[in-house]
Design a protein around this motif. Structure first.
Motif, short mmCIF file in Angstrom:
data_model
loop_
_atom_site.label_atom_id
_atom_site.label_comp_id
_atom_site.label_asym_id
_atom_site.label_seq_id
_atom_site.Cartn_x
_atom_site.Cartn_y
_atom_site.Cartn_z
N GLU A 216 1.10 -1.24 -0.56
CA GLU A 216 -0.30 0.09 -0.20
C GLU A 216 0.66 1.10 -0.14
O GLU A 216 1.84 1.46 0.82
CB GLU A 216 -1.20 0.36 1.34
N VAL A 217 0.67 1.81 -0.58
CA VAL A 217 1.29 3.71 -0.92
C VAL A 217 0.51 4.48 -0.54
O VAL A 217 -1.17 4.62 -1.65
CB VAL A 217 1.58 3.81 -2.59
N ALA A 218 0.56 5.09 0.62
CA ALA A 218 -0.04 6.82 0.61
C ALA A 218 0.64 7.91 0.30
O ALA A 218 1.50 7.86 0.57
CB ALA A 218 -0.96 6.59 1.11
N TYR A 219 0.12 8.70 -0.24
CA TYR A 219 0.84 10.08 -0.78
C TYR A 219 -0.25 10.63 0.89
O TYR A 219 -1.14 10.81 1.07
CB TYR A 219 0.22 11.11 -1.76
N CYS A 220 0.94 11.82 1.58
CA CYS A 220 1.17 12.44 2.56
C CYS A 220 0.50 14.42 2.36
O CYS A 220 1.66 13.92 1.93
CB CYS A 220 1.61 12.19 3.94
N PRO A 221 -0.38 14.45 2.69
CA PRO A 221 -0.51 15.87 2.02
C PRO A 221 0.80 16.99 3.23
O PRO A 221 0.80 17.80 2.40
CB PRO A 221 -1.67 16.39 2.64
N ARG A 337 2.16 -6.91 5.81
CA ARG A 337 1.24 -5.30 5.08
C ARG A 337 2.29 -4.47 5.29
O ARG A 337 3.27 -4.69 6.46
CB ARG A 337 0.37 -4.42 6.37
N VAL A 338 2.78 -3.75 3.56
CA VAL A 338 3.76 -2.83 3.85
C VAL A 338 3.29 -1.90 3.47
O VAL A 338 2.20 -1.41 2.76
CB VAL A 338 5.11 -3.57 2.84
N LEU A 339 3.77 -0.45 4.12
CA LEU A 339 2.88 0.97 3.80
C LEU A 339 4.16 1.73 3.52
O LEU A 339 4.92 1.62 4.70
CB LEU A 339 2.43 1.47 5.11
N LEU A 340 3.13 2.47 2.86
CA LEU A 340 5.31 3.25 2.09
C LEU A 340 3.82 5.01 2.11
O LEU A 340 2.91 5.16 1.44
CB LEU A 340 5.47 3.62 0.86
N LEU A 341 4.36 5.86 3.40
CA LEU A 341 4.16 7.19 2.92
C LEU A 341 5.08 8.01 2.76
O LEU A 341 5.42 8.31 3.49
CB LEU A 341 3.51 7.26 4.72
N TRP A 342 4.40 9.21 1.94
CA TRP A 342 5.31 9.77 1.07
C TRP A 342 4.75 10.78 1.07
O TRP A 342 3.64 11.75 0.29
CB TRP A 342 5.64 8.91 0.06
N ARG A 343 5.52 12.04 0.75
CA ARG A 343 5.32 13.53 0.41
C ARG A 343 6.64 13.29 -0.87
O ARG A 343 7.54 13.22 -0.99
CB ARG A 343 5.76 14.20 1.72
N ALA A 344 6.34 15.01 -1.12
CA ALA A 344 6.99 15.10 -2.70
C ALA A 344 8.42 16.39 -1.67
O ALA A 344 9.77 15.59 -2.34
CB ALA A 344 6.70 16.18 -3.32
N GLU A 345 8.26 16.59 -0.86
CA GLU A 345 9.77 16.53 -0.35
C GLU A 345 10.52 15.86 0.66
O GLU A 345 11.83 15.93 0.46
CB GLU A 345 8.89 17.39 1.63
N ASP A 346 10.13 13.96 0.23
CA ASP A 346 10.91 13.16 0.98
C ASP A 346 11.71 12.97 -0.36
O ASP A 346 13.32 13.06 -0.08
CB ASP A 346 10.34 11.63 1.04
N GLU A 347 12.09 13.85 -1.26
CA GLU A 347 13.37 13.38 -2.94
C GLU A 347 14.00 14.12 -2.21
O GLU A 347 15.64 14.21 -2.93
CB GLU A 347 12.32 14.49 -4.06
N GLY A 348 13.70 15.46 -2.33
CA GLY A 348 15.26 16.35 -1.68
C GLY A 348 16.26 16.46 -0.63
O GLY A 348 17.02 16.20 -0.45
#
Length: 544
Positions: A216-221, A337-348
């Motif tokens: 599961e992947v969730a974008y976090c605002p 269960r594997v869960l990725l919680l990501w934000r655009a800022e992570d790439e920095g």
């Protein structure tokens, strides 16, 4: 000439010496390669029985089996499991810094007299010429290199001490080599083959579809949402689990915040003292810690079957790292269960970690010292002032541009090698090329996070394995959005895994399609996502 029948013999050894009633999928073919004295590279997921691939054939081969493994804790787990059978045919001994000189000699003698079959050893031990000669005298019948991705400059666990392994194995009499890893994308596989100097190896990639894991992947605002998603999972009550974070500071702060919120957690990272790391490792293994907040330093060597979930609190640096880390969940075959919680800022954060290239003046000084006949790493450290890890990385770059030969006994400058200034420039250019590929892997990680395609299919395409269906155990498949996308794959202009050529980027491999886009892994610039209509309309690619 009729080929020998290996299946019954292998199954008989598995039952009689190891107590295993059958072989697992993905094990038999590489075992057969070992018995045929062929080199092989095996990519199997964590918990799929990689160790058995060298252990079972070893009973049938003449001479002892040398197992090169990077971690003493990992070695000890495997040695204990073998010796618990109390069977001289599979007895294991170790030669490492953990044993006294007398214990080391006793281990060698057991192997010499046939009272032991397996020698576990680290690359650092083999780097000692006397030790290497001692192991050579045992006439090993097989060398198994565990966690083989450690030899790759593309791997996130890159270990410079592994660089001379290919030459070391050659000096052992060139026995067959079996390289084993849980994750290796095409660039890593090529690196393993080249650095270990494998001879026309069989490559076996299988079992990467972990059907018991829900992906599961969730974008976090914002961070508040990310925290809520994490605590919602924790409130479900399943334990134990691992929370991966990108930095040491984040590990300490999140563990403290979780504990204050009533979720007892500990942290683990590479900046801790050795004793503290070992204690945390043991506590987690013994179920004394339910929630471990950790950097990527926590993982290799964990042999724990009951991890119920793995959460990533930021984008990992690559699908390689991600796949390695999620593979620690559900090793007992029960649902995980594997869960990725990501934000655009992570790439920095990942861009920061990959920043900072080699110093051309330092490289020139190192290449100059090599030209003057400085042949040992100890000498070079004294002359250049470089630390062991930086020296190892510089030597790897200089080796890749033909400026040095990293042998098992000494470093040599091959005939026709570039002069120091030219070697330094070429090494910097090679590093920049590698960084382009590394950055592209981060791009691929974000593309995975944003994708509406079947998650498993996307990951398997990255690692060079295909499934011609939707997996049914990821969020995209669960909500039905993956089905329509999956059907488009058959209609691509080039077959998946075929070789293509681009006018500017050179040769590459087609990795997969998603809607009207295709992903190609180029040798020089890494992964690129291209528009299929543009590729077809402007004839950007041609079959290579």
């Amino acid at each position: 000439m009729k080929l020998p029948v290996y299946g019954p013999r292998l199954r008989k050894v598995a039952r009689a010496h190891f107590g295993w009633p059958s072989l697992r999928p993905g094990q038999f073919k590489p075992m057969r390669a070992v018995l045929r004295r062929k080199d092989a590279l095996v990519v199997l997921p964590t918990g799929a029985g990689k160790s058995a691939i060298y252990q079972i054939p070893a009973v049938l081969l003449p001479g002892p089996t040398v197992v090169v493994s990077p971690l003493l804790a990992l070695q000890q787990d495997q040695i204990t499991a073998l010796n618990e059978r109390d069977d001289p045919k599979i007895r294991a001994v170790r030669v490492s810094s953990a044993e006294t000189p007398r214990e080391q000699q006793e281990a060698i003698e057991e192997l010499r007299t046939g009272r032991a079959e397996f020698l576990f050893i680290t690359p650092e031990q083999l780097a000692n010429p006397d030790r290497l000669a001692e192991v050579r005298s045992l006439k090993p019948g097989l060398v198994a290199v565990d966690e083989a991705h450690c030899i790759s400059a593309w791997g996130h666990d890159f270990r410079p001490d592994y660089l001379a392994l290919g030459d070391m194995i050659r000096e052992l009499g060139s026995p067959p080599v079996l390289a084993l890893t849980a994750t290796a994308s095409p660039p890593v596989r090529d690196d393993i083959i080249n650095r270990l100097r494998l001879r026309d190896p069989e490559i076996h990639v299988s079992g990467l579809d972990r059907r018991n894991l829900f992906i599961e992947v969730a974008y976090c605002p914002d961070e508040t949402y990310r925290w809520k998603r994490l605590t919602t999972l924790l409130d479900e009550g399943q334990r134990p689990g691992i929370v991966y974070v990108p930095t040491r500071r984040a590990a300490e702060e999140l563990a403290e915040r979780l504990t204050e919120a009533g979720y007892a957690a500990e942290y683990y990272h590479g900046g801790m003292k050795t004793g503290s790391r070992e204690q945390r490792h043991e506590e987690f293994t013994d179920d004394q810690v339910d929630i471990m907040v950790a950097t990527s330093a926590f993982g290799m060597g964990i042999d724990k079957p009951n991890i119920r979930w793995v959460v990533h609190m930021a984008l990992p640096d690559s699908p390689d790292s991600y796949f390695q880390e999620i593979g620690r969940a559900g090793r007992d075959g029960e649902p995980g269960r594997v869960l990725l919680l990501w934000r655009a800022e992570d790439e920095g954060i990942q861009r920061f970690f990959t920043g900072g290239g080699p110093d051309e003046q330092e490289l020139r000084g190192l290449a100059g010292a090599l030209h003057k006949g400085r042949t040992t790493k100890t000498e070079l450290q004294k002359i250049t002032g470089l630390g062991p890890r930086r020296l190892g990385q510089y030597l790897a770059l200089l080796e890749q541009v033909g400026a040095v030969r990293n042998g098992s006994r000494k470093l040599t400058v091959p005939a026709g090698a570039p002069m120091p200034a030219e070697a330094a420039r070429a090494a910097v250019e090679e590093h920049e090329r590698q960084q382009a590929v590394i950055r592209s892997r981060t791009d691929m990680m974000r593309a995975f996070a944003e994708s509406r395609q079947c998650r498993t299919e996307t990951l398997l395409a990255y690692f060079g394995e295909e499934i011609r269906r939707t997996c049914g155990h990821c969020d995209n498949c669960a909500d039905g959005s993956a089905e329509a996308v999956n059907a488009v794959e058959e209609e691509g202009p080039f077959p998946i895994h075929s070789q293509v050529r681009h006018g500017e980027w050179g040769t590459g491999m087609v990795m997969g399609y998603e809607e009207d886009k295709m992903t190609v892994l180029f040798d020089t610039v890494g992964y690129k996502t291209l528009s299929v209509p543009v590729v077809v309309g402007q004839q950007l690619l041609a079959a290579a």
